[in-house]
Design a protein around this motif. Structure first.
Motif: not given
Length: 157
Positions: A36-42, A47-49, A51-63
């Protein structure tokens, strides 16, 4: 040689009982890696949704072009592109796909590239309140590049 007492065994069993639910949750959590774009709020909201639903999320900046090449190179048709891309258990998840649809995909295991919500429909996960959402479809992307509606979400009344 150490001697295990009844008290030590009971204390160990109590500790294990207290920790076991968390261990099961961590081991059973579906792991998804999101570009994801590191500056994207949506993107961050989605990602937070997850995580709240029980997924183990990792992120990587890309654009930009690098992210677009990643999407197209992995079988996501240009007309299905959205802002972020996740990979989970061999499938790609493009855009604001609801967690329930990801779980259904993992349960049914179709021969497909993955799921997509093209664009950024208002009211999809991470794009505003669900009670004000516009109608949108979640598409299944087949390996030959064709798509079909996987789930349909009507506009909020």
């Amino acid at each position: 040689m150490s001697h295990v007492t009844r008290r030590t065994m009971l204390a160990g069993a109590a500790s294990l009982a207290a920790v076991a639910p968390q261990l099961g949750l961590a081991q059973g959590a579906p792991a998804i890696h999101v570009l994801k774009d590191p500056n994207c709020g949506c993107c961050e909201a989605w990602v937070r949704i997850l995580e709240d639903e029980g997924f183990a999320v990792t992120t990587e900046a890309s654009r930009g072009a690098l992210l677009i090449r990643h999407k197209i190179g992995n079988g996501i048709p240009q007309e299905m592109i959205s802002c972020h891309t996740g990979k989970i258990d061999g499938y790609f998840i493009e855009g604001h796909v609801p967690p329930a649809d990801i779980r259904r995909l993992l349960s049914e295991r179709p021969d497909a590239v993955g799921l997509a919500v093209p664009g950024m429909p208002y009211g999809s996960p991470g794009m505003g309140p669900e009670d004000a959402r516009e109608a949108y479809d979640v598409f299944l992307i087949r390996r030959d590049g064709t798509t079909e509606v996987f789930s349909r979400y009507d506009a909020a009344a």
